[in-house]
Design an enzyme around this catalytic site. Structure first.
Site, PDB file in Angstrom:
ATOM      1  CG  ASN A   1      20.936  16.375  41.459  1.00 10.29           C
ATOM      2  OD1 ASN A   1      20.301  17.171  40.759  1.00 10.29           O
ATOM      3  ND2 ASN A   1      21.997  15.723  41.022  1.00 10.29           N
ATOM      4  CD1 TRP A   2      14.497  16.844  43.361  1.00 14.08           C
ATOM      5  CD2 TRP A   2      13.283  18.632  42.791  1.00 14.08           C
ATOM      6  NE1 TRP A   2      13.670  17.135  44.425  1.00 14.08           N
ATOM      7  CE2 TRP A   2      12.907  18.241  44.093  1.00 14.08           C
ATOM      8  CE3 TRP A   2      12.647  19.747  42.240  1.00 14.08           C
ATOM      9  CZ2 TRP A   2      11.933  18.897  44.839  1.00 14.08           C
ATOM     10  CZ3 TRP A   2      11.677  20.410  42.970  1.00 14.08           C
ATOM     11  CH2 TRP A   2      11.318  19.988  44.265  1.00 14.08           C
ATOM     12  CE  LYS A   3      20.720  12.724  39.523  1.00 16.28           C
ATOM     13  NZ  LYS A   3      21.395  11.473  39.301  1.00 16.28           N
TER      14      LYS A   3
ATOM     15  CG  HIS B   1      26.098  15.533  39.608  1.00 16.35           C
ATOM     16  ND1 HIS B   1      25.858  14.606  38.622  1.00 16.35           N
ATOM     17  CD2 HIS B   1      25.457  15.094  40.717  1.00 16.35           C
ATOM     18  CE1 HIS B   1      25.084  13.632  39.133  1.00 16.35           C
ATOM     19  NE2 HIS B   1      24.837  13.915  40.400  1.00 16.35           N
TER      20      HIS B   1
ATOM     21  CD  GLU C   1      23.501  12.447  36.465  1.00 19.94           C
ATOM     22  OE1 GLU C   1      22.792  13.461  36.542  1.00 19.94           O
ATOM     23  OE2 GLU C   1      23.241  11.388  37.081  1.00 19.94           O
TER      24      GLU C   1
ATOM     25  CD  GLU D   1      26.361  12.510  44.214  1.00 23.85           C
ATOM     26  OE1 GLU D   1      25.247  12.272  44.658  1.00 23.85           O
ATOM     27  OE2 GLU D   1      26.553  13.142  43.166  1.00 23.85           O
TER      28      GLU D   1
ATOM     29  N   GLY E   1      21.982   6.378  40.454  1.00 23.57           N
ATOM     30  CA  GLY E   1      20.844   6.010  39.605  1.00 23.57           C
ATOM     31  C   GLY E   1      20.802   4.536  39.235  1.00 23.57           C
TER      32      GLY E   1
ATOM     33  CB  SER F   1      21.336   3.973  44.820  1.00 22.44           C
ATOM     34  OG  SER F   1      21.449   3.956  43.404  1.00 22.44           O
TER      35      SER F   1
ATOM     36  N   GLY G   1      19.229  11.655  44.521  1.00 25.11           N
ATOM     37  CA  GLY G   1      18.570  11.953  43.259  1.00 25.11           C
ATOM     38  C   GLY G   1      17.149  11.422  43.275  1.00 25.11           C
ATOM     39  N   GLY G   2      16.974  10.213  42.723  1.00 19.11           N
ATOM     40  CA  GLY G   2      15.652   9.630  42.503  1.00 19.11           C
ATOM     41  C   GLY G   2      14.702   9.721  43.693  1.00 19.11           C
TER      42      GLY G   2
HETATM   43  P1  PGA Z   1      20.561   8.855  42.847  1.00 17.35           P
HETATM   44  O1  PGA Z   1      21.363  10.161  42.357  1.00 17.35           O
HETATM   45  O2  PGA Z   1      20.177   9.051  44.278  1.00 17.35           O
HETATM   46  O3  PGA Z   1      19.363   8.772  41.927  1.00 17.35           O
HETATM   47  O4  PGA Z   1      21.501   7.698  42.679  1.00 17.35           O
HETATM   48  C1  PGA Z   1      22.286  10.798  43.200  1.00 17.35           C
HETATM   49  C2  PGA Z   1      22.925  11.977  42.511  1.00 17.35           C
HETATM   50  O5  PGA Z   1      23.158  11.935  41.288  1.00 17.35           O
HETATM   51  O6  PGA Z   1      23.226  13.001  43.153  1.00 17.35           O
END
Ligand code: PGA
Length: 244
Positions: free
Chosen positions: A8-10, A94, A96, A164, A170, A207, A228-229
């Site tokens: 997930n590149w957000k 998600h 967010e 998640e 994050g 993470s 994500g990251g």
């Molecule tokens: P993260 O994000 O790996 O940076 O914690 C995961 C996500 O939001 O899907």
């Protein structure tokens, strides 16, 4: 057992970064790993062209969709637009979207049902906040998100679920493999009750990195990761796809 690695590149990765990712992704040697990345939707077609150019086995997804077919919904994209630009998957609910943009369980359910109807594979994201975990409410929250998110008519053959925990996204605070397994195991039992005989994939997110992926993916009810990251670096992405 089939393994999944989704990135997930957000709201990260420019068009040039997208090209760089696909041009530098080490060729994957495992055919049992389904890989996908979720770029910002404005770069979906660019990613699609990069996939074609590089012959990459990585599929594409969108981070959010609207449940309506079309109409006056400024800033939104429809499921048919996502499909038209090369998406196979969509993240739905998600954390967010839920916590920053106030997306309700009901809106999540509408998106999920619409994706299911139109053939875009939904990845339903569920997870508790730190406050909810500390209050011992992890399963109450996750079960509510499953109950409401999957209340409509859903095609279980298209569905994936991502657990998640919000406190792990994050933050660098990954859930321990045991804690993640406990919730993913409960999700598996719930899914078996709702969709008997269907092997719906369950991903863990929060993470995940190359150095903790193996421990998490070794768990019985974790079929892969939503990252994500660490998914934006092609070498890290490839390393996590190889993790066992
Ligand atoms: P993260 O994000 O790996 O940076 O914690 C995961 C996500 O939001 O899907």
């Amino acid at each position: 057992m089939k393994r999944y690695l989704f990135g997930n590149w957000k709201m990260n990765m420019s068009g040039a970064d997208t090209d760089h990712f696909f041009d530098n992704l080490p060729s994957a040697s495992r055919s049992d790993v389904t890989m996908a990345v979720f770029p910002p939707s404005i770069y979906l077609e660019r990613a699609f062209r990069a996939v074609e150019r590089s012959g990459s086995p990585v599929a594409l997804g969108v981070q959010n969709v609207h449940s309506a077919h079309h109409g006056s919904y400024t800033g939104e994209i429809s499921i048919s637009m996502a499909l038209d630009c090369g998406a196979t998957y969509a993240l739905v609910g998600h954390s967010e979207r839920r916590h920053i943009f106030g997306e309700s369980d009901e809106a999540t359910a509408q998106k999920l049902e619409a994706c299911s109807c139109e053939g875009l594979r939904p990845v339903l994201c569920v997870g508790e906040t730190l406050k909810e975990r500390e209050a011992g409410k992890t399963w109450v929250v996750v079960e509510r998100q499953l109950n409401t998110g999957l209340a409509g008519s859903v095609n279980p053959d298209l569905l994936l679920v991502a657990y998640e925990p919000v406190w792990a996204i994050g933050t660098g605070c990954t859930a321990s493999p045991g804690d993640a397994q406990e919730v993913c195991g409960a999700i598996r039992r719930w899914l078996r009750g709702r969709f008997p005989g269907k092997g719906i994939p369950i991903l863990y997110g929060g993470s995940v990195k190359p150095d903790n992926a193996s421990g998490l993916f070794a768990m019985a009810d974790i079929d892969g990761g939503l990252v994500g990251g660490a998914s934006m670096n092609p070498s890290s992405f490839a390393a996590m796809a190889q993790a066992r």
